[in-house]
Motif scaffolding. Structure first.
Motif, mmCIF file in Angstrom:
data_model
loop_
_atom_site.group_PDB
_atom_site.id
_atom_site.type_symbol
_atom_site.label_atom_id
_atom_site.label_comp_id
_atom_site.label_asym_id
_atom_site.label_seq_id
_atom_site.Cartn_x
_atom_site.Cartn_y
_atom_site.Cartn_z
ATOM 1 N N PRO A 189 36.611 27.335 72.581
ATOM 2 C CA PRO A 189 36.629 25.886 72.813
ATOM 3 C C PRO A 189 35.283 25.330 73.272
ATOM 4 C CG PRO A 189 37.854 27.052 74.529
ATOM 5 C CD PRO A 189 37.533 28.053 73.471
ATOM 6 N N LYS A 190 34.483 26.132 73.961
ATOM 7 C CA LYS A 190 33.182 25.643 74.425
ATOM 8 C C LYS A 190 32.234 25.394 73.252
ATOM 9 C CE LYS A 190 33.229 27.603 79.091
ATOM 10 N NZ LYS A 190 32.527 28.483 80.073
ATOM 11 N N LEU A 191 32.174 26.343 72.316
ATOM 12 C CA LEU A 191 31.304 26.162 71.160
ATOM 13 C C LEU A 191 31.858 25.093 70.227
ATOM 14 C CD1 LEU A 191 28.655 27.148 70.066
ATOM 15 C CD2 LEU A 191 29.837 28.984 68.856
ATOM 16 N N ALA A 192 33.186 24.977 70.168
ATOM 17 C CA ALA A 192 33.799 23.914 69.366
ATOM 18 C C ALA A 192 33.411 22.545 69.905
ATOM 19 C CB ALA A 192 35.312 24.084 69.349
ATOM 20 N N LYS A 193 33.426 22.397 71.218
ATOM 21 C CA LYS A 193 33.047 21.127 71.830
ATOM 22 C C LYS A 193 31.599 20.801 71.527
ATOM 23 C CE LYS A 193 32.834 18.713 76.269
ATOM 24 N NZ LYS A 193 33.076 18.823 77.745
ATOM 25 N N TYR A 194 30.725 21.804 71.610
ATOM 26 C CA TYR A 194 29.309 21.571 71.318
ATOM 27 C C TYR A 194 29.112 21.136 69.867
ATOM 28 C CZ TYR A 194 24.352 22.345 70.531
ATOM 29 O OH TYR A 194 23.031 22.172 70.182
ATOM 30 N N LYS A 195 29.817 21.773 68.956
ATOM 31 C CA LYS A 195 29.666 21.465 67.539
ATOM 32 C C LYS A 195 30.405 20.195 67.120
ATOM 33 C CE LYS A 195 28.826 26.200 65.909
ATOM 34 N NZ LYS A 195 27.560 25.873 65.211
ATOM 35 N N GLY A 196 31.242 19.669 68.010
ATOM 36 C CA GLY A 196 31.971 18.449 67.694
ATOM 37 C C GLY A 196 33.109 18.661 66.723
ATOM 38 N N THR A 235 36.258 29.519 65.635
ATOM 39 C CA THR A 235 36.531 30.935 65.862
ATOM 40 C C THR A 235 35.222 31.704 65.836
ATOM 41 O OG1 THR A 235 38.719 30.769 64.849
ATOM 42 C CG2 THR A 235 37.764 32.975 65.056
ATOM 43 N N GLY A 236 34.926 32.386 66.917
ATOM 44 C CA GLY A 236 33.690 33.155 67.012
ATOM 45 C C GLY A 236 33.961 34.533 67.567
ATOM 46 N N PRO A 237 32.924 35.266 67.907
ATOM 47 C CA PRO A 237 33.118 36.597 68.497
ATOM 48 C C PRO A 237 33.677 36.492 69.912
ATOM 49 C CG PRO A 237 30.797 35.981 68.541
ATOM 50 C CD PRO A 237 31.493 34.920 67.744
ATOM 51 N N HIS A 238 34.203 37.567 70.389
ATOM 52 C CA HIS A 238 34.716 37.613 71.762
ATOM 53 C C HIS A 238 33.558 37.430 72.745
ATOM 54 C CE1 HIS A 238 36.864 38.680 75.331
ATOM 55 N NE2 HIS A 238 36.288 39.865 75.464
ATOM 56 N N CYS A 259 28.000 26.399 76.866
ATOM 57 C CA CYS A 259 28.252 25.992 75.478
ATOM 58 C C CYS A 259 28.429 27.159 74.524
ATOM 59 C CB CYS A 259 27.118 25.083 74.980
ATOM 60 S SG CYS A 259 25.516 25.924 74.814
ATOM 61 N N HIS A 260 28.137 28.393 74.960
ATOM 62 C CA HIS A 260 28.314 29.619 74.174
ATOM 63 C C HIS A 260 27.366 29.716 72.977
ATOM 64 C CE1 HIS A 260 32.521 30.933 75.807
ATOM 65 N NE2 HIS A 260 31.564 30.934 76.728
ATOM 66 N N ASN A 300 34.223 8.369 70.040
ATOM 67 C CA ASN A 300 34.259 9.023 71.347
ATOM 68 C C ASN A 300 33.972 10.513 71.252
ATOM 69 O OD1 ASN A 300 35.016 6.645 72.717
ATOM 70 N ND2 ASN A 300 37.153 6.930 72.101
ATOM 71 N N GLN A 301 33.560 10.963 70.069
ATOM 72 C CA GLN A 301 33.367 12.392 69.823
ATOM 73 C C GLN A 301 31.886 12.725 69.767
ATOM 74 O OE1 GLN A 301 35.897 14.758 69.463
ATOM 75 N NE2 GLN A 301 34.251 16.259 69.534
ATOM 76 N N ILE A 302 31.473 13.714 70.549
ATOM 77 C CA ILE A 302 30.091 14.182 70.503
ATOM 78 C C ILE A 302 29.960 15.176 69.354
ATOM 79 C CG2 ILE A 302 28.290 15.416 71.754
ATOM 80 C CD1 ILE A 302 29.554 14.492 74.345
ATOM 81 N N SER A 303 28.971 14.968 68.477
ATOM 82 C CA SER A 303 28.746 15.871 67.364
ATOM 83 C C SER A 303 27.493 16.702 67.618
ATOM 84 C CB SER A 303 28.588 15.085 66.060
ATOM 85 O OG SER A 303 27.476 14.219 66.133
ATOM 86 N N GLU A 304 27.399 17.821 66.930
ATOM 87 C CA GLU A 304 26.261 18.711 67.125
ATOM 88 C C GLU A 304 24.987 18.087 66.568
ATOM 89 O OE1 GLU A 304 24.856 23.297 66.131
ATOM 90 O OE2 GLU A 304 26.566 22.429 65.098
ATOM 91 N N ASN A 305 23.930 18.152 67.334
ATOM 92 C CA ASN A 305 22.604 17.779 66.864
ATOM 93 C C ASN A 305 21.677 18.853 67.401
ATOM 94 O OD1 ASN A 305 20.336 16.577 65.899
ATOM 95 N ND2 ASN A 305 20.620 14.629 66.928
#
Length: 415
Positions: free
Chosen positions: A48-55, A60-63, A101-102, A186-191
């Protein structure tokens, strides 16, 4: 001794020992059952942390895990662990990730100096073109006389630069697309910022190799027009080692009235006065953000070096707007001399401040001096010429594009 670090992606500050790891054996890694056996190897885990960063809704990433010993977290106050053992597959990983942010941290995050360059400017000021050409020039020529080299950090940085900048500017010969806002609704997208490594031979009797990470973040112009959006996208400003504040001279009505050739305005990306926030307003908003983030009083001046750089120098030169004997009309001397020429910097700064007065922007000069203790004005042309009538561009032939960056490095004791 380095006691803290700043993530170059989310720009959150962490103690040096506060780090997580991503498993490098994802194909065979997976959750373990009650008997300690791996189940569903290769599936990864929801992040969820990397998902939030990427918007995005999910990713799904590595453990991701922390360094543990005897079921207790190991965290040093004075150093960052180089590796940790995955609690799922029990294989060692050297891939350190930011706890906030992972994103993968640079391998030298715990040892090398970090120079975050915050690029600020409203729509039409040419930030993306500036970054694209500046990085190209840094890789090819700028640091060679300083006994230095510059290269992009990793595959993601190289791919981003190639796809977004190099392909357009140097191969297809077409202008860059407008940078998308970091905040959509209201959504932050990755930049994602671009990271590069500057390696330089130090001066003095005992020479040694220095290495530092340069972080470039290109935000959309409209991100600086809305005070609420500024607070969302500009966390990196508070941690920056230097600010480059880009201004578009063609957005100034006084300058536009002095240009007889409408083609110069038509072929440039111009946002007229009234369509974007006034430069003084943005300058003061950024100062407020820095003070709030660093606990400074309203009466405290900010000691982050601020380079105010006016784009489209070629238009000013071609239309006779520069004064007789202009310092700006001369070639930049720093790279030719292999050292930073502060006399040239002072001449350019004095000339630009005088021009700002004649352009009815004396309030900007006054605010610059009141808010920031280290400030200098520059001007540059990233392309060196106007676009063709069909919209294509000739290969960039930049003028004075290196000046602001070299000054910031000089102020940070690197040159």
């Amino acid at each position: 001794m380095k006691m803290k670090y700043v993530c170059p992606f989310c720009f959150e500050s962490h103690d040096i020992g506060d780090v997580e790891f991503a498993c490098e054996s994802r194909k065979i890694c997976g959750p373990v059952d009650a008997n300690g056996n791996i189940t569903n190897p290769g599936q990864g885990e929801n992040d969820p942390k990397l998902a939030k960063y990427k918007g995005v809704q999910s990713y799904t990433g590595p453990h991701v895990f922390r360094r543990m010993k005897n079921n207790k977290e190991q965290r040093s106050r004075f150093s960052m662990p180089a590796s940790a053992t995955c609690d799922w597959c029990h294989r060692e990983s050297h891939k350190r990730v930011c706890p906030s942010c992972h994103n993968d941290l640079p391998s030298t995050i715990d040892s090398d100096e970090q120079i975050i360059v915050a690029l600020i400017g409203t729509r039409g000021s040419g930030k993306s073109t500036y970054i694209g050409v500046l990085i190209h020039e840094m890789m090819k020529r700028i640091f060679r006389p300083f006994d230095g080299t510059f290269q992009l950090y990793g595959p993601e940085d190289q791919t981003q630069y190639r796809d977004r900048f190099e392909q357009n500017l140097y191969i297809d010969h077409r202008p860059l697309d407008q940078t998308q806002s970091h905040l959509a609704g209201n959504q932050i997208s990755e930049n994602r910022p671009i990271l590069g490594m500057l390696r330089k031979q130090s001066g003095g009797l005992f020479k040694k190799m220095q290495a530092m990470t340069l972080v470039f973040f290109d935000s959309a112009g409209e991100d600086w027009d809305d005070p609420e959006t500024v607070n969302v996208v500009a966390n990196y400003v508070a941690h920056s080692s230097g600010l480059i504040f880009l201004l578009d001279p063609l957005a100034n009505s006084v300058i536009r009235s002095q240009i007889a050739n409408d083609e110069a305005i038509r072929t440039s990306s111009v946002a007229a006065e009234g369509d974007v926030s006034a430069p003084t307003v943005v300058l003061n908003e950024v100062a407020t953000l820095i003070r709030n983030a660093n606990g400074l009083r309203e009466t405290d001046t900010i000691d982050i070096p601020v380079a105010v750089a006016f784009s489209k120098l070629d238009v000013l030169e071609d239309n006779g707007i520069l004064p007789q004997g202009s310092a700006l009309a001369k070639p930049s001397p720093h790279v030719l001399a292999g050292k930073f020429d502060d006399a040239d910097r002072k001449a350019v700064d004095a000339e630009m401040r005088s021009l700002l007065d004649t352009w009815n922007q004396g309030d900007f000069v006054d605010s610059l001096g009141q808010q920031y203790s280290k400030a200098s004005c520059f001007a540059f042309s990233a392309m060196g010429r106007a676009p063709q009538q069909d919209g294509t561009i000739a290969p960039p032939a930049p003028k004075r594009i290196e000046d602001a960056m070299l000054w910031i490095l000089q102020e940070n004791g690197i040159l």
